[in-house]
Enzyme design. Structure first.
Site, PDB file in Angstrom:
ATOM      1  N   SER A   1       0.823  -1.211   0.000  1.00 52.23           N
ATOM      2  CA  SER A   1       0.000   0.000   0.000  1.00 52.23           C
ATOM      3  C   SER A   1       0.859   1.264   0.000  1.00 52.23           C
ATOM      4  CB  SER A   1      -0.911   0.022   1.235  1.00 52.23           C
ATOM      5  OG  SER A   1      -1.750  -1.111   1.238  1.00 52.23           O
TER       6      SER A   1
HETATM    7  N1  SAM Z   1      -0.576  -4.855   4.259  1.00 54.42           N
HETATM    8  C1  SAM Z   1       0.130  -5.117   3.028  1.00 54.42           C
HETATM    9  C2  SAM Z   1       1.499  -4.497   3.004  1.00 54.42           C
HETATM   10  O1  SAM Z   1       1.874  -3.808   3.958  1.00 54.42           O
HETATM   11  O2  SAM Z   1       2.209  -4.758   2.035  1.00 54.42           O
HETATM   12  C3  SAM Z   1      -0.624  -4.709   1.787  1.00 54.42           C
HETATM   13  C4  SAM Z   1      -1.828  -5.486   1.600  1.00 54.42           C
HETATM   14  S1  SAM Z   1      -2.389  -5.681  -0.047  1.00 54.42           S
HETATM   15  C5  SAM Z   1      -3.070  -4.099  -0.364  1.00 54.42           C
HETATM   16  C6  SAM Z   1      -3.779  -6.737   0.384  1.00 54.42           C
HETATM   17  C7  SAM Z   1      -3.380  -8.134   0.776  1.00 54.42           C
HETATM   18  O3  SAM Z   1      -4.541  -8.777   1.315  1.00 54.42           O
HETATM   19  C8  SAM Z   1      -2.899  -8.987  -0.387  1.00 54.42           C
HETATM   20  O4  SAM Z   1      -1.655  -9.521  -0.087  1.00 54.42           O
HETATM   21  C9  SAM Z   1      -3.975 -10.078  -0.475  1.00 54.42           C
HETATM   22  O5  SAM Z   1      -3.480 -11.307  -0.931  1.00 54.42           O
HETATM   23  C10 SAM Z   1      -4.459 -10.138   0.950  1.00 54.42           C
HETATM   24  N2  SAM Z   1      -5.776 -10.741   1.156  1.00 54.42           N
HETATM   25  C11 SAM Z   1      -6.910 -10.589   0.430  1.00 54.42           C
HETATM   26  N3  SAM Z   1      -7.900 -11.333   0.956  1.00 54.42           N
HETATM   27  C12 SAM Z   1      -7.394 -11.953   2.065  1.00 54.42           C
HETATM   28  C13 SAM Z   1      -7.914 -12.859   3.029  1.00 54.42           C
HETATM   29  N4  SAM Z   1      -9.160 -13.297   3.002  1.00 54.42           N
HETATM   30  N5  SAM Z   1      -7.104 -13.283   4.014  1.00 54.42           N
HETATM   31  C14 SAM Z   1      -5.800 -12.875   4.071  1.00 54.42           C
HETATM   32  N6  SAM Z   1      -5.253 -12.039   3.169  1.00 54.42           N
HETATM   33  C15 SAM Z   1      -6.040 -11.582   2.184  1.00 54.42           C
END
Ligand code: SAM
Length: 225
Positions: A70
């Site tokens: 992000s």
């Molecule tokens: N917090 C992260 C960082 O600091 O890099 C960025 C997050 S990215 C915008 C969103 C993440 O949420 C992705 O890696 C995606 O695979 C994960 N995600 C989506 N649905 C999810 C779920 N049900 N459980 C766990 N992770 C999930």
């Protein structure tokens, strides 16, 4: 690379990190704990080595598998909402991604638990946490179901866009806990804070963001994307 030029590029990255913090201040991020954590955590280590020079720009960046690290402003904004309501304790992050948000929470002194649904990203983050000596508990799986064995949590942060607040996560909030979650449609979501006080839940809504989807049993259906 020789020792001198390595030192020089480290100094340059540190300078860029300070500039990033000045940019965050310019956007109105003033919480000292948040700003200090951004000064402490080397964001470039959560980046692809080939894109190091972009690590301190205020932008989201691809991390593979259709996901992103992000934008610093988004991370700082969500972290501010959390720290203003939950000063310490256990925090569960859903969506480990690169691991940067978890490392920021760790630098702020929270006990951090994080869940990622993409195996390769989970493995990469776990390896990085252990290489950096960070005591962040991470797990592979569907984060919309939370982390029942470790509940309750003082704070829960969802770093992917959700159509609604996942029930299991509300159940895993402590009696005075708060959840920061972007809620909305697939292209934009409103940052939302849900605070629990005993059996009562209070909802506050903030500005719009655009996140990758929270995919899971209590999120978006996999087949939609
Ligand atoms: N917090 C992260 C960082 O600091 O890099 C960025 C997050 S990215 C915008 C969103 C993440 O949420 C992705 O890696 C995606 O695979 C994960 N995600 C989506 N649905 C999810 C779920 N049900 N459980 C766990 N992770 C999930």
């Amino acid at each position: 690379m020789g020792v001198l030029s390595m030192k020089k590029s480290e100094q340059l990255l540190e300078l860029r990190r300070r500039e990033m913090v000045e940019t965050l201040k310019g956007y109105g991020i003033v919480n000292r704990r948040v700003l200090d954590a951004f000064l402490e955590v080397p964001r470039h280590l959560f980046f692809d080595a080939a894109a190091l020079e972009l690590a301190y720009n205020d932008g989201a960046y691809p991390i593979g598998f259709g996901q992103t690290i992000s934008q610093p402003y988004t991370v700082a904004y969500m972290t501010t909402l959390l720290v203003e309501r939950c000063f310490s304790g256990k925090v569960l992050e859903i969506g480990t991604g690169s691991g940067f948000q978890a490392a920021i929470l760790d630098a702020m002194g929270y006990a951090v638990f994080t869940v990622e649904r993409i195996a390769e990203l989970y493995e990469r983050a776990e390896t990085l946490f252990s290489r950096l000596g960070l005591h962040i508990a991470c797990r592979f799986g569907d984060g919309t179901l939370g982390w029942k064995d470790e509940a309750p949590f003082d704070g829960i942060m969802i770093t992917a866009g959700s159509p609604k607040e996942p029930e299991p996560l509300l159940d895993q909030l402590s009696r005075n806990g708060c959840m920061v979650i972007p809620i909305g449609g697939s292209s934009s979501q409103q940052m939302t804070v849900i605070s629990r006080s005993g059996n009562d839940l209070r909802k506050e809504v903030f500005q719009q963001f655009s996140f990758v989807p929270l995919v899971g049993k209590e999120g978006w259906n996999d087949s939609v994307f």
